[in-house]
Enzyme design. Structure first.
Site, short mmCIF file in Angstrom:
data_model
loop_
_atom_site.label_atom_id
_atom_site.label_comp_id
_atom_site.label_asym_id
_atom_site.label_seq_id
_atom_site.Cartn_x
_atom_site.Cartn_y
_atom_site.Cartn_z
N CYS A 182 0.83 -1.21 0.00
CA CYS A 182 0.00 0.00 0.00
C CYS A 182 0.87 1.27 0.00
CB CYS A 182 -0.97 -0.01 1.19
SG CYS A 182 -2.29 1.22 1.08
N ASP A 216 -3.06 1.60 10.43
CA ASP A 216 -4.16 2.55 10.64
C ASP A 216 -4.58 2.56 12.10
OD1 ASP A 216 -4.43 1.81 7.59
OD2 ASP A 216 -5.28 3.79 7.96
#
Ligand code: RUB
Length: 317
Positions: free
Chosen positions: A124, A193
């Site tokens: 990512c 996250d």
């Protein structure tokens, strides 16, 4: 604020750190431009905006920590709108300058764990990981990077482009090639996250299976993130919400008997993670929560610290 909310929802602003920067900047601007005639009116305006942000993406504790810190100031006893305005603006400025320093520290610690001549695998786009890799390249530790495309939204291309622009040799691969190509890497470094109370890590969908592939090939998995990604509600047994995004990001097809699922994040178990690199140092996942909870100085009974977040958990989405 509404434009920022829609850009976050559409992933025009992506990556937890960049989302936080945009949210804090939007609140600062809102306070600066507000015409509220009383402190109470300004307080309500800012709180309404905060609720919009809390509902923009479900899995963003870093944004929630920033909002919690600023909310303490918004709730503070202040009589005039002018004085409150100034307090909010300076809280936003000092929060961001503190987070910039934190990112520099993470880059320093992160580069420090990369052995000379190493190839790093990543997934990512994490601004934090990008900073580590750029620093390790400058310090002549890094040999190259392997990164995944990261379906369905292809954020891996952001990583690949940014690294290539900095002169770092980078190989981009399909997500499904992670296991067969893992043997070419020395370390796996991903962002996060959310960090949960038990040290488990929430990150972009695909991270958990890439971590399993790394474990199979004896490639250690490090997670790099700000300590502000810790989700304190998980200390009290709340579960992290995993954002489910629109099915058409996977496939626009619609037909009978066809179902599409599009979870945006997954959970990598703490046992697969060697260390969490944050501004406080390189911490064992199991001790992360205890160290960070204390540092954040959270008060379980304070409205600014918990109630607004709980409200979001209950009625948000
Ligand atoms: C991005 C992603 C990143 C983390 C950390 O997902 O999962 O690894 O957010 O990023 P999305 P950073 O593209 O859906 O936001 O280190 O920049 O905070």
């Amino acid at each position: 604020m509404k434009k920022t909310v829609s850009d976050i929802k559409a992933l025009k602003i992506q990556g937890a750190g960049k989302v936080r920067v945009a949210v804090v900047e939007a609140i600062r601007r809102e306070a600066q431009e507000s015409r509220a005639g009383s402190a109470e009116k300004l307080r309500n305006e800012i709180k309404q905006g905060m609720l919009l942000f809390l509902n923009s993406r479900a899995t963003e504790p870093e944004m929630r920590t920033a909002l919690r810190v600023i909310l303490r100031v918004v709730q503070s006893k202040t009589d005039s709108a002018r004085e409150l305005k100034q307090k909010i603006i300076s809280a936003c400025n000092s929060y961001e300058s503190d987070r910039k320093k934190a990112l520099e520290k993470i880059a320093e610690f992160g580069s420090g764990i990369i052995p000379k001549g190493a190839v790093v695998f990543t997934h990512c786009h994490s601004n934090t990981v990008e900073e580590i890799l750029k620093r390790a390249w400058k310090e002549r530790r890094l040999k190259g990077v392997i990164c995944t495309e990261t379906r369905p939204k292809m954020q891996g291309r952001i990583t690949a482009e940014n690294l290539a622009k900095s002169g770092i040799p980078v190989t981009i691969i399909a997500d499904s090639a992670a296991y067969p190509l893992m043997h070419g890497a020395d370390l796996l470094i991903t962002g996060a996250d959310a960090i949960l109370a038990n040290g488990d890590v929430v990150n972009k969908i695909g991270t958990a299976q890439i971590s399993l592939a790394a474990a199979k090939e004896n490639v250690p998995h490090y997670v790099a993130c700000s300590s502000h990604k810790f989700d304190p509600l998980t200390t009290f047994g709340e579960l992290e919400i995993i954002e489910e995004r629109p099915p058409l990001e996977i496939w626009e097809k619609k037909m009978k008997h066809l179902k599409i699922r599009n979870p945006a994040f997954d959970i990598t178990r703490a046992t697969y993670i060697k260390e969490i690199i944050c501004e406080l140092g390189c911490l064992a996942p199991a001790s992360f929560a205890a160290i960070v909870y204390e540092r954040l100085g959270l008060d379980r009974h304070s409205e600014a610290d918990f109630s607004i977040i709980k409200l979001f958990r209950k009625y948000g989405k």
